[in-house]
Design a protein around this motif. Sequence first.
Motif, mmCIF file in Angstrom:
data_model
loop_
_atom_site.group_PDB
_atom_site.id
_atom_site.type_symbol
_atom_site.label_atom_id
_atom_site.label_comp_id
_atom_site.label_asym_id
_atom_site.label_seq_id
_atom_site.Cartn_x
_atom_site.Cartn_y
_atom_site.Cartn_z
ATOM 1 N N ARG A 6 0.820 -1.212 0.000
ATOM 2 C CA ARG A 6 0.000 0.000 0.000
ATOM 3 C C ARG A 6 0.857 1.265 0.000
ATOM 4 O O ARG A 6 0.546 2.239 -0.682
ATOM 5 N N ARG A 7 1.963 1.252 0.783
ATOM 6 C CA ARG A 7 2.785 2.448 0.861
ATOM 7 C C ARG A 7 3.357 2.819 -0.504
ATOM 8 O O ARG A 7 3.408 3.995 -0.873
ATOM 9 N N GLU A 8 3.802 1.822 -1.264
ATOM 10 C CA GLU A 8 4.373 2.090 -2.594
ATOM 11 C C GLU A 8 3.320 2.655 -3.543
ATOM 12 O O GLU A 8 3.615 3.577 -4.326
ATOM 13 N N ILE A 10 0.589 4.363 -2.717
ATOM 14 C CA ILE A 10 0.307 5.745 -2.318
ATOM 15 C C ILE A 10 1.463 6.654 -2.753
ATOM 16 O O ILE A 10 1.257 7.777 -3.224
ATOM 17 N N GLY A 11 2.688 6.141 -2.609
ATOM 18 C CA GLY A 11 3.844 6.904 -3.068
ATOM 19 C C GLY A 11 3.793 7.187 -4.558
ATOM 20 O O GLY A 11 4.199 8.261 -5.015
ATOM 21 N N LEU A 12 3.282 6.224 -5.322
ATOM 22 C CA LEU A 12 3.147 6.439 -6.767
ATOM 23 C C LEU A 12 2.205 7.594 -7.064
ATOM 24 O O LEU A 12 2.449 8.403 -7.972
ATOM 25 N N ALA A 13 1.107 7.692 -6.295
ATOM 26 C CA ALA A 13 0.173 8.811 -6.479
ATOM 27 C C ALA A 13 0.866 10.141 -6.186
ATOM 28 O O ALA A 13 0.629 11.147 -6.879
ATOM 29 N N VAL A 14 1.738 10.148 -5.176
ATOM 30 C CA VAL A 14 2.486 11.367 -4.859
ATOM 31 C C VAL A 14 3.451 11.708 -5.992
ATOM 32 O O VAL A 14 3.591 12.870 -6.388
ATOM 33 N N ILE A 15 4.107 10.701 -6.524
ATOM 34 C CA ILE A 15 5.052 10.896 -7.623
ATOM 35 C C ILE A 15 4.368 11.492 -8.857
ATOM 36 O O ILE A 15 4.963 12.281 -9.603
ATOM 37 N N ASN A 125 12.946 1.415 -8.111
ATOM 38 C CA ASN A 125 13.316 0.811 -6.839
ATOM 39 C C ASN A 125 12.124 0.419 -5.974
ATOM 40 O O ASN A 125 12.226 -0.480 -5.143
ATOM 41 N N MET A 126 10.989 1.098 -6.163
ATOM 42 C CA MET A 126 9.804 0.793 -5.365
ATOM 43 C C MET A 126 9.044 -0.422 -5.889
ATOM 44 O O MET A 126 8.403 -1.143 -5.125
ATOM 45 N N PHE A 127 9.114 -0.648 -7.193
ATOM 46 C CA PHE A 127 8.332 -1.724 -7.814
ATOM 47 C C PHE A 127 9.294 -2.715 -8.456
ATOM 48 O O PHE A 127 9.708 -2.551 -9.602
ATOM 49 N N LEU A 128 9.636 -3.752 -7.710
ATOM 50 C CA LEU A 128 10.600 -4.736 -8.178
ATOM 51 C C LEU A 128 9.953 -5.800 -9.045
ATOM 52 O O LEU A 128 10.615 -6.392 -9.898
ATOM 53 N N LEU A 186 7.564 8.524 0.543
ATOM 54 C CA LEU A 186 8.510 8.052 -0.459
ATOM 55 C C LEU A 186 9.770 7.520 0.211
ATOM 56 O O LEU A 186 10.366 8.206 1.049
ATOM 57 N N PRO A 187 10.196 6.321 -0.141
ATOM 58 C CA PRO A 187 11.453 5.792 0.409
ATOM 59 C C PRO A 187 12.646 6.474 -0.244
ATOM 60 O O PRO A 187 12.537 7.045 -1.330
ATOM 61 N N GLU A 188 13.781 6.422 0.427
ATOM 62 C CA GLU A 188 14.998 6.998 -0.131
ATOM 63 C C GLU A 188 15.857 5.892 -0.736
ATOM 64 O O GLU A 188 15.957 4.799 -0.183
ATOM 65 N N PHE A 189 16.433 6.186 -1.904
ATOM 66 C CA PHE A 189 17.353 5.253 -2.561
ATOM 67 C C PHE A 189 18.525 6.038 -3.111
ATOM 68 O O PHE A 189 18.359 7.125 -3.648
ATOM 69 N N ARG A 190 19.710 5.465 -2.974
ATOM 70 C CA ARG A 190 20.908 6.045 -3.580
ATOM 71 C C ARG A 190 21.882 4.910 -3.859
ATOM 72 O O ARG A 190 21.732 3.800 -3.351
ATOM 73 N N ASP A 191 22.850 5.203 -4.690
ATOM 74 C CA ASP A 191 23.892 4.233 -4.983
ATOM 75 C C ASP A 191 24.916 4.278 -3.851
ATOM 76 O O ASP A 191 25.608 5.283 -3.686
ATOM 77 N N PRO A 192 25.033 3.210 -3.045
ATOM 78 C CA PRO A 192 25.955 3.261 -1.907
ATOM 79 C C PRO A 192 27.416 3.358 -2.316
ATOM 80 O O PRO A 192 28.258 3.777 -1.523
ATOM 81 N N ALA A 193 27.724 2.976 -3.535
ATOM 82 C CA ALA A 193 29.111 3.002 -3.998
ATOM 83 C C ALA A 193 29.380 4.168 -4.947
ATOM 84 O O ALA A 193 30.416 4.192 -5.622
ATOM 85 N N ALA A 194 28.468 5.125 -5.010
ATOM 86 C CA ALA A 194 28.628 6.236 -5.955
ATOM 87 C C ALA A 194 29.810 7.116 -5.570
ATOM 88 O O ALA A 194 30.047 7.386 -4.388
ATOM 89 N N GLY A 195 30.527 7.560 -6.573
ATOM 90 C CA GLY A 195 31.644 8.465 -6.340
ATOM 91 C C GLY A 195 31.196 9.916 -6.444
ATOM 92 O O GLY A 195 30.001 10.230 -6.366
ATOM 93 N N ARG A 196 32.153 10.803 -6.640
ATOM 94 C CA ARG A 196 31.851 12.230 -6.734
ATOM 95 C C ARG A 196 31.374 12.578 -8.141
ATOM 96 O O ARG A 196 31.764 11.954 -9.123
#
Length: 502
Positions: A6-8, A10-15, A125-128, A186-196
């Motif tokens: 459900r959270r995803e 609802i998040g889609l509606a926000v997006i 990332n929200m919809f696998l 909305l959940p947060e996602f980032r690349d943990p290995a991302a450089g500058r």
Amino acid sequence: MSRAGRREWIGLAVIALPCMLYSMDLTVLNLAVPSLSADLKPSGAELLWIVDIYGFLVAGSLITMGTLGDRIGRRRLLLIGAGVFGAVSVLAAFSTSAAMLIAARALLGVSAATLAPSTLSLIRNMFLDPSQRTFAISVWVMSYSAGAAIGPVIGGVLLEHFRWGSVFLINVPVMLLLVAIGPALLPEFRDPAAGRLDPLSAVQSLAAVLAVIYGLKRIAEGRLGGIAALSIVSGVVIGAAFLRRQGKLADPLIDLKLFRAPAFGAALAVNILGFLTAFAAFLFIAQYLQSVLGLSPLSAGLWGVPSALAFIAGSMLTPTIVGRFPPAHVIAGGMTVSSAGFLLLSLVGDVAPPLAMLVAGSVVFSLGLTPVVTLTTDIVLSAAPPERAGAAAALSETSSEFGGALGIAVMGSIVTAIYRAKVTGALPAGVPSDAAEIARSTIGGAVSVSGQLPGAVGAELLETARDAFAQAFGTMAVISAAIAIGVAILAAALLRRPRAHA
């Protein structure tokens, strides 16, 4: 594989909210041009920049913003962009000069460039689950179509009762709502290995995209010459240097390894060619409605609503269709349907009533194009690893912008050449040379000068110009139909196994 809850959803509606505003901002300003022109009194060049700078900077900033989201977080970038978009909308609404409005529109373009890649990469990332992701992307596409559909209507109503700045103020409450509820939904996602982030790469990508699109736009306006050619060549050279640099960097702005998946590059190519036909068609349909059929801007906008509704309907049907047929077959079938719509448009000048045929053709090609947009976007995202979703989303959006600019330039040049030749060969006697040159340039110019000439001469000139534009429009539609068939064949051949990498 985990399924979204459900959270995803609802998040889609926000997006979907910022996506609607992004689309609306591309359309409502056109209705406000007469009133803001009377208020700010911009020169011809300033007015062009007021209209164009937003789209230019959106296109030029997408790649940088998509990769930035991978590094700092997709939700964080979305909320920052939404906050800036809302604040700058106020600045635009109360602009006191053309220069101030141009600057505000430029900032709106940069902040808007955060919206599409951030929202699309969040969906990745929200919809696998693949079927849920396809449906979510369909909703994402539908939100743009909804914005295009309601933009002219809301803009027309606002302009009937308020000053031109009101078309910008409608952005503010929606962006405030997104900033307020986004962190919770909305959940947060980032690349943990991302450089500058590499600043030089960011500058190169912006310069390359802007230069090419600016050159193509000059060609579309009939301004063939050294500036247009130099701009395009410069953009290509800078783009080549940008790609060479990406291959050497440890943390590139674009990971060229993405293109090792055959479906990735093929989907981008199909997207470019699909938008090449669509953008040109929408541009010349709007001109046909106003300059040939004589409708007001608001009426023309309302008659464009059915094609936007077709996009919405197609977005909702796509997940069901793709559950029964392979994506390559659905894309090929969609482009075939689009081809039929373009063929209907080619008949507009030969049937009565032309308005009904024009609307029918636009509805059919829009309905066919929808699964193409949805599925090529899905294929691009699926071919990229989750940590590179922002960069992949930015490439998908950049391909759309580039395809649209290319379509307007190529088809615009064809339409302009045919129109000019037809008008030149059939100019009525008694038209002054200066008025004749204006009439030969554009259908809009012909409509304008025809009202300034004596009755019979003006009426004959207007009829000549409208007939010439109708013939040019028909040729454009036939060429678009042929391109659509070619894209259908390309999709069937190259996208047979699009999910293999994912």
